[in-house]
Design a protein around this motif. Structure first.
Motif, PDB file in Angstrom:
ATOM      1  N   ARG A   1      27.262   2.681 -10.310  1.00 17.93           N
ATOM      2  CA  ARG A   1      26.683   4.032 -10.252  1.00 17.93           C
ATOM      3  C   ARG A   1      27.695   5.000  -9.673  1.00 17.93           C
ATOM      4  O   ARG A   1      28.339   4.700  -8.679  1.00 17.93           O
ATOM      5  CB  ARG A   1      25.436   4.025  -9.373  1.00 17.93           C
ATOM      6  CG  ARG A   1      24.204   3.522 -10.095  1.00 17.93           C
ATOM      7  CD  ARG A   1      22.979   3.814  -9.256  1.00 17.93           C
ATOM      8  NE  ARG A   1      22.737   5.245  -9.154  1.00 17.93           N
ATOM      9  CZ  ARG A   1      22.015   5.927 -10.032  1.00 17.93           C
ATOM     10  NH1 ARG A   1      21.488   5.326 -11.063  1.00 17.93           N
ATOM     11  NH2 ARG A   1      21.825   7.209  -9.879  1.00 17.93           N
ATOM     12  N   SER A   2      27.813   6.136 -10.303  1.00 17.98           N
ATOM     13  CA  SER A   2      28.694   7.143  -9.723  1.00 17.98           C
ATOM     14  C   SER A   2      27.846   7.973  -8.758  1.00 17.98           C
ATOM     15  O   SER A   2      26.626   7.828  -8.699  1.00 17.98           O
ATOM     16  CB  SER A   2      29.258   8.031 -10.828  1.00 17.98           C
ATOM     17  OG  SER A   2      28.264   8.908 -11.276  1.00 17.98           O
ATOM     18  N   ALA A   3      28.508   8.837  -8.028  1.00 22.58           N
ATOM     19  CA  ALA A   3      27.770   9.692  -7.088  1.00 22.58           C
ATOM     20  C   ALA A   3      27.090  10.838  -7.827  1.00 22.58           C
ATOM     21  O   ALA A   3      26.311  11.581  -7.255  1.00 22.58           O
ATOM     22  CB  ALA A   3      28.739  10.239  -6.051  1.00 22.58           C
TER      23      ALA A   3
ATOM     24  N   ALA B   1      26.895  18.377 -11.364  1.00 25.12           N
ATOM     25  CA  ALA B   1      26.210  18.027 -12.611  1.00 25.12           C
ATOM     26  C   ALA B   1      26.467  16.578 -13.008  1.00 25.12           C
ATOM     27  O   ALA B   1      27.369  15.920 -12.486  1.00 25.12           O
ATOM     28  CB  ALA B   1      26.708  18.953 -13.729  1.00 25.12           C
ATOM     29  N   ALA B   2      25.671  16.108 -13.988  1.00 28.73           N
ATOM     30  CA  ALA B   2      25.930  14.816 -14.624  1.00 28.73           C
ATOM     31  C   ALA B   2      26.912  15.029 -15.768  1.00 28.73           C
ATOM     32  O   ALA B   2      27.007  16.134 -16.305  1.00 28.73           O
ATOM     33  CB  ALA B   2      24.629  14.227 -15.160  1.00 28.73           C
ATOM     34  N   VAL B   3      27.624  13.964 -16.125  1.00 29.58           N
ATOM     35  CA  VAL B   3      28.566  14.024 -17.247  1.00 29.58           C
ATOM     36  C   VAL B   3      27.938  13.402 -18.483  1.00 29.58           C
ATOM     37  O   VAL B   3      27.318  12.343 -18.413  1.00 29.58           O
ATOM     38  CB  VAL B   3      29.869  13.261 -16.904  1.00 29.58           C
ATOM     39  CG1 VAL B   3      30.779  13.154 -18.127  1.00 29.58           C
ATOM     40  CG2 VAL B   3      30.607  13.951 -15.775  1.00 29.58           C
ATOM     41  N   GLY B   4      28.081  14.092 -19.627  1.00 34.85           N
ATOM     42  CA  GLY B   4      27.658  13.533 -20.906  1.00 34.85           C
ATOM     43  C   GLY B   4      28.839  13.558 -21.864  1.00 34.85           C
ATOM     44  O   GLY B   4      29.893  14.135 -21.557  1.00 34.85           O
ATOM     45  N   ALA B   5      28.670  12.927 -23.022  1.00 36.87           N
ATOM     46  CA  ALA B   5      29.761  12.880 -23.991  1.00 36.87           C
ATOM     47  C   ALA B   5      29.196  12.817 -25.399  1.00 36.87           C
ATOM     48  O   ALA B   5      28.071  12.357 -25.610  1.00 36.87           O
ATOM     49  CB  ALA B   5      30.640  11.654 -23.731  1.00 36.87           C
ATOM     50  N   SER B   6      30.000  13.288 -26.353  1.00 38.38           N
ATOM     51  CA  SER B   6      29.599  13.134 -27.762  1.00 38.38           C
ATOM     52  C   SER B   6      29.979  11.725 -28.219  1.00 38.38           C
ATOM     53  O   SER B   6      30.749  11.018 -27.557  1.00 38.38           O
ATOM     54  CB  SER B   6      30.312  14.169 -28.638  1.00 38.38           C
ATOM     55  OG  SER B   6      31.675  13.796 -28.778  1.00 38.38           O
TER      56      SER B   6
ATOM     57  N   PRO C   1      32.408   5.887 -21.273  1.00 36.39           N
ATOM     58  CA  PRO C   1      31.490   4.797 -21.623  1.00 36.39           C
ATOM     59  C   PRO C   1      30.308   5.253 -22.496  1.00 36.39           C
ATOM     60  O   PRO C   1      29.821   6.379 -22.381  1.00 36.39           O
ATOM     61  CB  PRO C   1      30.986   4.311 -20.262  1.00 36.39           C
ATOM     62  CG  PRO C   1      32.003   4.790 -19.277  1.00 36.39           C
ATOM     63  CD  PRO C   1      32.567   6.058 -19.829  1.00 36.39           C
ATOM     64  N   HIS C   2      29.846   4.331 -23.340  1.00 39.07           N
ATOM     65  CA  HIS C   2      28.729   4.620 -24.248  1.00 39.07           C
ATOM     66  C   HIS C   2      27.451   5.033 -23.509  1.00 39.07           C
ATOM     67  O   HIS C   2      26.624   5.759 -24.065  1.00 39.07           O
ATOM     68  CB  HIS C   2      28.443   3.399 -25.138  1.00 39.07           C
ATOM     69  CG  HIS C   2      29.355   3.324 -26.323  1.00 39.07           C
ATOM     70  ND1 HIS C   2      29.211   4.140 -27.410  1.00 39.07           N
ATOM     71  CD2 HIS C   2      30.444   2.551 -26.567  1.00 39.07           C
ATOM     72  CE1 HIS C   2      30.171   3.886 -28.296  1.00 39.07           C
ATOM     73  NE2 HIS C   2      30.932   2.921 -27.806  1.00 39.07           N
ATOM     74  N   ALA C   3      27.300   4.560 -22.290  1.00 41.85           N
ATOM     75  CA  ALA C   3      26.073   4.873 -21.536  1.00 41.85           C
ATOM     76  C   ALA C   3      25.898   6.383 -21.341  1.00 41.85           C
ATOM     77  O   ALA C   3      24.800   6.847 -21.039  1.00 41.85           O
ATOM     78  CB  ALA C   3      26.121   4.188 -20.175  1.00 41.85           C
TER      79      ALA C   3
END
Ligand SMILES: Cc1cc2nc3c(=O)[nH]c(=O)nc-3n(C[C@H](O)[C@H](O)[C@H](O)COP(=O)(O)OP(=O)(O)OC[C@H]3O[C@@H](n4cnc5c(N)ncnc54)[C@H](O)[C@@H]3O)c2cc1C
Length: 321
Positions: A192-194, A229-234, A244-246
């Motif tokens: 888990r990241s912070a 914020a949280a990080v998301g990705a395409s 990571p895919h998660a």
């Protein structure tokens, strides 16, 4: 008023935010009754009361941890038979959707998944809103006969505090042999990241192929950290192995609905939009003024992300003092 069952999502006794959202929805349809599967209810009871649980059914059995999702569906089916609720509300998580499907088969009830809002219709039954095809079609649906099973997208509905008594009501439960067919043999906690959890976050910064490489993607993490914020990705990013895919957002990734979604170097393909279109405010940063993401953005910056994002981080730092 008939009860509306809410399956509690919790981890180690900590009630997840989506459960508060489900209790808020339940109060629109009837009397909210939380369903706690497993040990640890004392730790979470206060939060259930704070969001209006009129009672908490508790099945304190180790079966829920040992045997994946089938026992939860059996417990709910048992409570449906004894309490005759008007509806059952379940979080729109991967696990929640599977529980909903199994429960629908067991009870012969109608199931509506991925609701972005739920209201009481003229006859008091649940009127369920969906954002389909990447949010390009808004649909309202209801179950025409009997019990409605509804999964609600996390973050789609604002949780409203409303005092409830939340007395504990023990529910005798023993999983059937069939529900024990698949056993969990080991668990490993995900690193888990912070940063906030992607699906619970109020603010998300997502990066796309425009970041160019795993190294280039770090600018997304920097902006996310500046904003808390949280990080998301395409998917282009996760398929390339840059992140990571998660953390993938979209049709084949996570569905999110934060207060603020910032899409950086993301074109806005329909499959990406499917996972973020219901975000309350969308900001896009892209060097192509024709990028489809601008069609759904509330604010847009046309420019090179490697020039824009560092300036944004600097400005945020200044304002934070
Ligand atoms: C069945 C199926 C399921 C899919 N599921 C998903 C899913 O869940 N999630 C998902 O995201 N995709 C999904 N996809 C893939 C989707 O179709 C797109 O290919 C993908 O979303 C594209 O990712 P992207 O926007 O990062 O990349 P691109 O489409 O390549 O866009 C990159 C963008 O970055 C911009 N850019 C480039 N350099 C810069 C710069 N220096 N500064 C600013 N902007 C820049 C470009 O102008 C462009 O708009 C799925 C596809 C299929 C067929």
């Amino acid at each position: 008023m008939a009860e509306v069952l809410v399956l509690v999502e919790q981890s180690g006794g900590v009630v997840k935010k989506v459960t508060a959202e489900l209790l808020t929805v339940a109060a629109r349809l009837g009397t909210p009754a939380a369903v706690w599967a497993g040990p640890g209810v004392e730790a979470g009871r206060g939060r259930l009361a704070e969001f209006g649980a009129a009672k908490v059914y508790v099945a304190d059995s180790a079966d829920f941890a040992d045997y994946v999702v089938a026992p939860k569906a059996e417990l709910l089916a048992q409570l449906v038979a004894s309490a005759s609720p008007a509806a059952v509300l379940i979080a729109g998580s991967p696990e929640g959707k599977e529980v909903a499907g199994r429960l629908a088969v067991k009870t012969g009830a109608g199931v509506l998944t991925d609701a972005v809002d739920v209201a009481a219709g003229p006859d008091g039954s649940a009127l369920v809103s969906h954002a389909n095809f990447g949010g390009s079609v808004n649909v309202r649906a209801r179950v025409k006969s009997g019990l409605a099973i509804i999964t609600v997208r996390p973050n789609a509905v604002a949780a409203e505090a409303s005092a409830g008594e939340a007395p504990l009501v023990p529910a005798e439960f023993a999983a059937s042999g069939a529900a024990k067919a698949a056993r969990v043999v080991s668990r490993e906690a995900a690193a888990r990241s912070a940063r906030p959890d992607l699906q619970e976050a109020q603010v998300i910064v997502s990066g796309g192929r425009g970041t160019g490489s795993a190294g280039g993607f770090r600018v997304i993490e920097d902006l996310a950290d500046a904003l808390g914020a949280a990080v998301g990705a395409s998917r282009a990013v996760t398929d390339a192995g840059w992140y990571p895919h998660a953390f993938q957002v979209g049709q084949t990734g996570k569905t999110v609905s934060p207060q603020l979604y910032t899409a950086v170097g993301i074109s806005g393909a329909i499959q990406h939009r499917a996972g973020m279109q219901t975000s309350k405010t969308i900001i896009a940063i892209n060097k192509d003024p024709e990028a489809p993401i601008f069609e759904i953005a509330d604010f847009g910056v046309v420019g090179d992300l490697f020039a824009v994002v560092p300036q944004l981080i600097e400005e945020i730092a200044k304002r934070k003092g």
